[in-house]
Design an enzyme around this catalytic site. Structure first.
Site: not given
Ligand code: NAD
Ligand code: LMR
Length: 328
Positions: A17-19, A107, A132, A161, A189
């Site tokens: 979704q971010i891409a 991850n 990520g 942020d 983050h």
């Protein structure tokens, strides 16, 4: 308009979704300018290749004048071959009730493999942005897995942020976001980040002097910025995507085209500034010029409040580093 030679941009998690909220803006010239053609090299897992072909079909259907080429692959070395820029988004997002650090074991291995591939095939001056999560430590893993690339090629996304920090201050003082300068978000983050408006100005006037409630910074503002990602997951049922994509675009635009002397927040490998151990990927206020990042120097972090928050967020990053030691 004379066009520049094309740049190769690798994007991982390209079917996610971010891409989806990033690729169309890159090809539209929003990130690098309307004179900068791009070649997009998209990486995702084998099971996502069909969806990725759908994204590519839509990209073609936009007939972007700047999109010189686009392809999909599930092989990191093919995706990163000769890349000038690598945007590492591909990773599992957290769901409700998780902290970003809960994603570390899921991850971390991805960023080892991808760091190794970048080391092997990317341009030697490739600019790498890790989005990520947990982004700072994933960037650290990628950097350590790419020993032939300069560490300053690596960064992690804390621009979201930064934008959250600016937007909340603008709302509080009733002024436009464009009036705000000298904002920064230190550290990780994660909920330990230190959103710091002590140096911020609005049209040149001190923001801190406009905020009279003594506890607003620690009791309202900082928790709001730190928990914003969780609030979005709670409201949307999915983690932030369009605002993360927007932050990716601005992070890279500013890194490459410069900030004209203005501060932005980037998580970069520490050079030892402010006592942060060398190599730890830490959010700092920075100024970018000619493709280089300079950490803003000389800010006072000696008051008890700043000291405690810097220590908290640094300790978390040191713990995360310890937790991935076996991979490196
Ligand atoms: P998503 O689940 O929609 O997409 C992730 C994509 O990555 C999927 O298509 C998946 O197949 C792919 N992927 C997984 N492993 C891969 C690998 N090894 N190689 C290539 N592709 C791989 O998730 P999303 O919403 O796009 O979020 C992606 C990441 O970005 C998450 O970790 C999320 O927490 C993080 N994020 C970071 C910030 C930030 O400010 N740093 C903001 C928002 C989200
Ligand atoms: C965010 O800050 O929105 C992202 O890091 C997603 C998350 O898990 O909070």
């Amino acid at each position: 308009m004379t066009l520049k030679p094309p740049v190769r941009i690798a994007v991982t998690g390209a079917a996610g979704q971010i891409a989806y909220a990033t690729l169309f803006r890159i090809a539209g010239g929003i990130m690098l300018g309307r004179d900068q053609p791009v070649i997009l090299q998209l990486l995702d897992l084998p099971h996502a290749q069909k969806a990725l072909q759908g994204v590519i079909m839509e990209m073609h259907d936009c007939a972007f004048p700047l999109l010189e080429d686009i392809f999909a692959t599930d092989d990191p070395e093919t995706a990163f071959k000769d890349a000038d820029i690598a945007i590492l988004i591909g990773a599992r997002p957290r769901t409700q009730g998780m902290e970003r650090s809960d994603l570390l074991q899921a991850n971390a291995a991805i960023f080892k493999t991808q760091g190794e591939a970048l080391n092997k095939v990317a341009k030697r001056d490739v600019k790498v942005l890790v989005a990520g999560n947990p982004a700072n430590t994933n960037a650290y893993i990628a950097m350590k897995s790419a020993p032939d690339l300069p560490s300053e090629n690596f960064s992690a996304l804390m621009r979201l942020d930064h934008h959250r920090a600016v937007s909340q201050i603008a709302e509080k003082i009733g002024r436009p976001v464009t009036s705000i300068e000298k904002m920064c978000v230190w550290g990780n983050h994660s909920p330990t980040m230190y959103a710091d408006f002590r140096y911020a100005t609005s049209n040149g006037e001190s923001v801190a002097e406009m905020i009279t409630e003594p506890d607003w910074h620690s009791e309202v503002y900082m928790p709001k910025i730190a928990q914003r990602g969780a609030a979005i997951i709670e409201a949307r049922g999915a983690s932030s995507a369009a605002s993360a994509a927007n932050a990716i675009i601005y992070h890279l635009r500013d890194w490459i085209l410069g900030t004209s002397g203005k501060w932005v927040t980037m998580a970069v490998p520490s050079d030892g500034s402010y006592g942060i151990p060398e190599g730890i990927v830490f959010g700092f206020p920075v100024i970018c010029e000619n493709g280089n990042v300079e950490i803003v120097q000389g800010l006072d972090l000696s008051d008890d409040f700043s000291k405690a928050h810097i220590e908290l967020t640094l300790n978390e990053l040191l713990e995360e580093r310890e937790a991935v030691k076996h991979l490196l």
